[in-house]
Design a protein around this motif. Structure first.
Motif, PDB file in Angstrom:
ATOM      1  N   ALA A 129       0.780  -1.263   0.053  1.00  0.00           N
ATOM      2  CA  ALA A 129       0.121  -0.058  -0.098  1.00  0.00           C
ATOM      3  C   ALA A 129       0.726   1.119  -0.110  1.00  0.00           C
ATOM      4  N   ARG A 130       0.583   2.163  -1.011  1.00  0.00           N
ATOM      5  CA  ARG A 130       1.402   3.293  -0.978  1.00  0.00           C
ATOM      6  C   ARG A 130       0.387   4.681  -0.472  1.00  0.00           C
ATOM      7  N   ILE A 131       0.817   5.141   0.563  1.00  0.00           N
ATOM      8  CA  ILE A 131      -0.125   5.939   1.299  1.00  0.00           C
ATOM      9  C   ILE A 131       0.771   7.670   0.793  1.00  0.00           C
ATOM     10  N   TYR A 132      -0.127   8.406   0.424  1.00  0.00           N
ATOM     11  CA  TYR A 132       0.496   9.768   0.195  1.00  0.00           C
ATOM     12  C   TYR A 132      -0.134  10.891   0.899  1.00  0.00           C
ATOM     13  N   ALA A 168      -6.844  -9.975  -5.264  1.00  0.00           N
ATOM     14  CA  ALA A 168      -5.936 -10.457  -5.874  1.00  0.00           C
ATOM     15  C   ALA A 168      -6.211 -10.168  -7.453  1.00  0.00           C
ATOM     16  N   HIS A 169      -7.629 -10.144  -7.485  1.00  0.00           N
ATOM     17  CA  HIS A 169      -8.151  -9.845  -8.849  1.00  0.00           C
ATOM     18  C   HIS A 169      -8.582  -8.316  -9.005  1.00  0.00           C
ATOM     19  N   ALA A 170      -7.975  -7.473  -8.244  1.00  0.00           N
ATOM     20  CA  ALA A 170      -8.520  -6.199  -8.511  1.00  0.00           C
ATOM     21  C   ALA A 170      -8.466  -5.503  -9.948  1.00  0.00           C
ATOM     22  N   ALA A 171      -9.426  -4.828 -10.563  1.00  0.00           N
ATOM     23  CA  ALA A 171      -9.083  -4.344 -11.699  1.00  0.00           C
ATOM     24  C   ALA A 171      -8.646  -2.748 -11.536  1.00  0.00           C
ATOM     25  N   PRO A 172      -7.724  -2.713 -12.640  1.00  0.00           N
ATOM     26  CA  PRO A 172      -7.308  -1.173 -12.833  1.00  0.00           C
ATOM     27  C   PRO A 172      -8.386  -0.154 -12.781  1.00  0.00           C
ATOM     28  N   ALA A 228     -10.000   2.614   6.446  1.00  0.00           N
ATOM     29  CA  ALA A 228      -8.459   3.047   6.062  1.00  0.00           C
ATOM     30  C   ALA A 228      -8.640   4.119   4.981  1.00  0.00           C
ATOM     31  N   GLY A 229      -9.462   4.139   4.079  1.00  0.00           N
ATOM     32  CA  GLY A 229      -9.601   5.100   2.770  1.00  0.00           C
ATOM     33  C   GLY A 229     -10.058   4.449   1.594  1.00  0.00           C
ATOM     34  N   TYR A 230     -10.005   5.413   0.572  1.00  0.00           N
ATOM     35  CA  TYR A 230     -10.226   4.766  -0.723  1.00  0.00           C
ATOM     36  C   TYR A 230      -8.697   4.439  -1.413  1.00  0.00           C
ATOM     37  N   PHE A 231      -8.934   3.255  -2.138  1.00  0.00           N
ATOM     38  CA  PHE A 231      -7.481   2.695  -2.862  1.00  0.00           C
ATOM     39  C   PHE A 231      -7.764   2.553  -4.253  1.00  0.00           C
ATOM     40  N   VAL A 232      -6.937   2.421  -4.997  1.00  0.00           N
ATOM     41  CA  VAL A 232      -6.771   2.010  -6.591  1.00  0.00           C
ATOM     42  C   VAL A 232      -5.728   1.266  -6.825  1.00  0.00           C
ATOM     43  N   LEU A 233      -5.942   0.240  -7.599  1.00  0.00           N
ATOM     44  CA  LEU A 233      -4.558  -0.614  -7.965  1.00  0.00           C
ATOM     45  C   LEU A 233      -3.738   0.266  -8.815  1.00  0.00           C
ATOM     46  N   ASP A 234      -2.508  -0.016  -8.750  1.00  0.00           N
ATOM     47  CA  ASP A 234      -1.407   0.808  -9.173  1.00  0.00           C
ATOM     48  C   ASP A 234      -0.911  -0.352 -10.254  1.00  0.00           C
ATOM     49  N   GLY A 235      -0.305   0.348 -11.490  1.00  0.00           N
ATOM     50  CA  GLY A 235       0.333  -0.229 -12.709  1.00  0.00           C
ATOM     51  C   GLY A 235       1.592  -1.110 -12.209  1.00  0.00           C
ATOM     52  N   ASP A 236       1.987  -0.718 -11.030  1.00  0.00           N
ATOM     53  CA  ASP A 236       3.401  -1.402 -10.585  1.00  0.00           C
ATOM     54  C   ASP A 236       3.153  -2.646 -10.029  1.00  0.00           C
ATOM     55  N   GLY A 276       0.131 -11.857  -8.007  1.00  0.00           N
ATOM     56  CA  GLY A 276       0.119 -12.169  -6.663  1.00  0.00           C
ATOM     57  C   GLY A 276       0.515 -11.111  -5.697  1.00  0.00           C
ATOM     58  N   LYS A 277       1.200 -10.108  -6.242  1.00  0.00           N
ATOM     59  CA  LYS A 277       1.536  -9.007  -5.257  1.00  0.00           C
ATOM     60  C   LYS A 277       0.892  -7.458  -5.801  1.00  0.00           C
ATOM     61  N   PRO A 278      -0.387  -7.526  -5.534  1.00  0.00           N
ATOM     62  CA  PRO A 278      -1.145  -6.129  -5.879  1.00  0.00           C
ATOM     63  C   PRO A 278      -0.405  -4.920  -5.105  1.00  0.00           C
ATOM     64  N   VAL A 279      -0.264  -3.818  -5.826  1.00  0.00           N
ATOM     65  CA  VAL A 279       0.127  -2.711  -5.175  1.00  0.00           C
ATOM     66  C   VAL A 279      -1.120  -1.759  -5.332  1.00  0.00           C
ATOM     67  N   PHE A 280      -1.415  -0.991  -4.224  1.00  0.00           N
ATOM     68  CA  PHE A 280      -2.681  -0.266  -4.152  1.00  0.00           C
ATOM     69  C   PHE A 280      -1.999   1.390  -3.698  1.00  0.00           C
ATOM     70  N   ASN A 281      -2.650   2.212  -4.327  1.00  0.00           N
ATOM     71  CA  ASN A 281      -2.573   3.662  -4.009  1.00  0.00           C
ATOM     72  C   ASN A 281      -3.480   3.982  -3.308  1.00  0.00           C
ATOM     73  N   LYS A 282      -3.171   4.798  -2.249  1.00  0.00           N
ATOM     74  CA  LYS A 282      -4.281   5.301  -1.246  1.00  0.00           C
ATOM     75  C   LYS A 282      -4.727   6.679  -1.923  1.00  0.00           C
ATOM     76  N   THR A 283      -6.103   6.463  -2.343  1.00  0.00           N
ATOM     77  CA  THR A 283      -6.510   7.606  -3.183  1.00  0.00           C
ATOM     78  C   THR A 283      -6.714   9.160  -2.302  1.00  0.00           C
ATOM     79  N   ILE A 284      -7.408   8.781  -1.007  1.00  0.00           N
ATOM     80  CA  ILE A 284      -7.714   9.595  -0.237  1.00  0.00           C
ATOM     81  C   ILE A 284      -8.221   8.863   1.025  1.00  0.00           C
TER      82      ILE A 284
END
Ligand code: ATP
Ligand code: MG
Length: 581
Positions: A486-489, A534-538, A547-555, A559-567
């Motif tokens: 999870a990437r928190i901004y 594991a099957h989240a769509a972009p 925790a907040g809103y998140f979205v899948l990142d292109g990175d 088996g190892k999804p990366v999520f960006n914290k939107t807000i």
């Protein structure tokens, strides 16, 4: 972080905005019979949210009056432009939901047309070839003497010694400039207006300069390039643009815009200016954004902390949220600063309707349910979106070992802490009420696991009356969870107005980059989410509960999804407004 300033968002004007009024008037009095606008980005960087305001106005004015809007690349600066920027701009405008259909134009396609109009102006005795250098031109013009903040009331400049060349000589020299006979910078073509004009821009502005640069579209076909103030009005005229809408900094260029239209005797496009979008905690100028990219303060133009469309998109912003924002800030004539909290408010409003609710644990701590038989799991039912019944429900695996957030447990809790601590009970979301029985420590003394017992009678929210608890926490089953990053901004700039730069302690001038927030990115690599992630769509918004809103990142990798914290979930804007601030 600096304290929040008073929100100064532009409030939507009563009734119609001033541009609509101007256009209505033009149609009524016959100045124009229809409406045709354009969005004219220079392909020298990626678009930011300020550009969204501009093309929202361009496209929506055309739509409002049944007209059309062109996409035109104002690409007459070969040094800085590139086709990668053209592609990025087209992708971003399209993603925002705007369609220019087949009306895609390039100012660089007009070089021949612009050259011919320059010749026409020379023939009228209204332009001349000058041999002064760039520095001499500034000096004759009086640039140094001018007050940078007021260039429309400046002490007079003086004429170039080459100003009175004959038309024949000017035509000859201009043709030879084009033919490549002179070195870069050796000559310019200038409009012959008035070197005593109070507006510095009207003092014989340069129309053409010699530059041996390869242009990304015209290659080496040209060694002279038209200047913006000459090119822009005549490109508008070529396309039959009725209303050339642009930001306020072009207001002082308007007399020049009109001068070129008049002297070239072309379609009388009308320039109307509106306030630029400025927003707290960010910079909205390609020049500054380019520096952040080049100096690697961010990972690229689409870094999720950037105010670029691509950055906002990667961060999890939706076109609907951005459109809602740019339409609600209104169209004003005076520049103002919009609080970024208002953009976030528009985003939350949209995500709240759309986001699928899921559970993820960002900083995990093991919870062991001691009275749950080892090796057995069961399924609990969870609601996908309480705001949207059609989103349905899903099954969540539940077992003896769960992950919970580390800060949902405290060994010695402060007052009003309603989550887990020895002896206390909480509800596990969609599941049972559990009571903390103890905890394990690792050799370093850190809490390694929390122990509890579960009350089977409280399954799925069915608690006997006497079993009310004050806290509900989220969880994922340790045996089923998918590991995720999870990437928190936070804001890229901690300063509310990053361009207000203070001198450095050593007395040196300082830079806007001094205002960068050193904590704008936190990467959590050991997070866990419920298996469906594991099957989240972009570009599918998720709300990680609590925790907040998140979205899948292109990175993401398999088996190892990366999520960006939107807000985050908590809104600061509505609160400020309700307080009547
Ligand atoms: P920047 O200052 O970011 O470099 P620019 O004005 O040089 O932007 P252009 O590509 O020339 O960038 O901009 C295309 C259009 O977008 C112009 O009509 C300009 O007026 C408008 N625009 C740019 N920035 C903003 C902003 N912050 N708010 C509103 N409109 C903007
Ligand atoms: Mg510009």
């Amino acid at each position: 972080m600096a304290a929040r300033a008073e929100p100064e968002a532009e409030t939507p004007a009563e009734g119609a905005d001033f541009i609509t009024e101007f256009i209505r008037e033009d149609l009524k009095n016959g100045r124009f019979s229809h409406v045709h606008t354009r969005f004219p980005p220079e392909p020298n960087g990626w678009l930011h949210i300020g550009h969204c305001k501009a093309f929202y106005i361009d496209f929506s004015m055309a739509e409002k009056f049944g007209g059309q809007c062109n996409l035109r690349f104002d690409d007459t600066n070969p040094e800085k432009e590139d086709s990668s920027y053209v592609e990025a701009i087209k992708r971003d405008v399209a993603w925002m939901g705007y369609d220019w259909e087949d009306r895609e134009y390039y100012a660089s396609d007009y070089y021949g047309y612009l050259y011919d109009l320059a010749v026409k102006i020379i023939k009228k005795g209204r332009a001349y070839v000058d041999d002064l250098s760039e520095d001499e031109i500034s000096e004759y013009r009086g640039t140094a003497a001018a007050d940078k903040n007021n260039i429309t009331e400046t002490p007079p400049g003086r004429n170039s010694p080459w100003r009175d060349r004959s038309v024949e000589e000017n035509l000859d020299l201009f043709a030879r400039m084009r033919a490549g006979e002179f070195a870069d910078g050796a000559k310019t073509l200038r409009a012959k207006i008035d070197m005593t004009h109070p507006n510095l821009l009207m003092r014989d502005p340069v129309m053409y300069r010699i530059r041996r640069e390869t242009h990304y579209r015209t290659g080496k076909a040209w060694c002279i390039y038209p200047m913006y103030d000459f090119q822009h009005p005549l490109s508008d005229a070529k396309e039959g643009i009725t209303h050339s809408l642009c930001s306020l900094e072009y207001e002082i260029h308007r007399p020049l815009y009109e001068w070129f239209i008049h002297e070239a005797e072309v379609f009388p496009s009308r320039q109307i200016e509106f306030a630029r979008l400025n927003m707290t905690h960010t910079v909205l100028s390609k020049r500054w954004l380019l520096r952040l990219v080049q100096e690697k303060f961010v990972s690229g133009w689409d870094d999720p902390r950037m105010p670029t469309i691509a950055g906002l998109r990667r961060r999890g912003y939706t076109p609907a949220a951005i459109r809602s924002f740019v339409s609600r800030i209104g169209i004003a004539k005076n520049d103002s600063m919009v609080d970024i909290a208002f953009l976030e408010y528009c985003l939350r409003e949209d995500l709240n309707k759309k986001a699928l609710r899921v559970m993820a644990v960002l900083k995990p701590l093991k919870l062991i349910i001691e009275n749950w038989p080892e090796g057995t799991t069961e399924e609990l039912e969870a609601v996908n979106n309480p705001e949207d019944e059609t989103a349905g429900t899903r099954k969540l695996a539940f077992g003896r070992e769960l992950w919970i957030e580390a800060d949902d447990f405290m060994e010695t809790p402060p007052p009003k802490y309603f989550r887990l601590f020895p002896g206390n009970s909480v509800r596990l979301r969609y599941g049972y009420i559990v009571t903390c029985t103890g905890f394990d420590k690792d050799p370093s003394g850190a809490v390694a696991a929390v122990r509890c017992t579960c009350d089977p009678a409280t399954r799925g929210g069915n608690a006997p009356d006497n079993r009310k608890v004050k806290g509900t926490i989220h969880w994922v089953s340790a045996a089923h969870a998918v590991p995720l990053e999870a990437r928190i901004y936070d804001y890229l700039f901690s300063a509310e107005r990053p361009m207000e730069v203070a001198p450095r302690p050593d007395g040196s001038p300082g830079s806007f980059t001094d205002n960068l927030n050193p904590h704008s990115l936190e990467t959590l690599t050991g997070a866990y989410g419920e298996p469906g992630l594991a099957h989240a769509a972009p570009e599918t918004p998720y709300q990680f509960e609590r925790a907040g809103y998140f979205v899948l990142d292109g990175d993401s990798a398999p088996g190892k999804p990366v999520f960006n914290k939107t807000i985050g979930l908590r809104d600061t804007w509505a609160k400020m407004v309700n307080k009547g601030k």
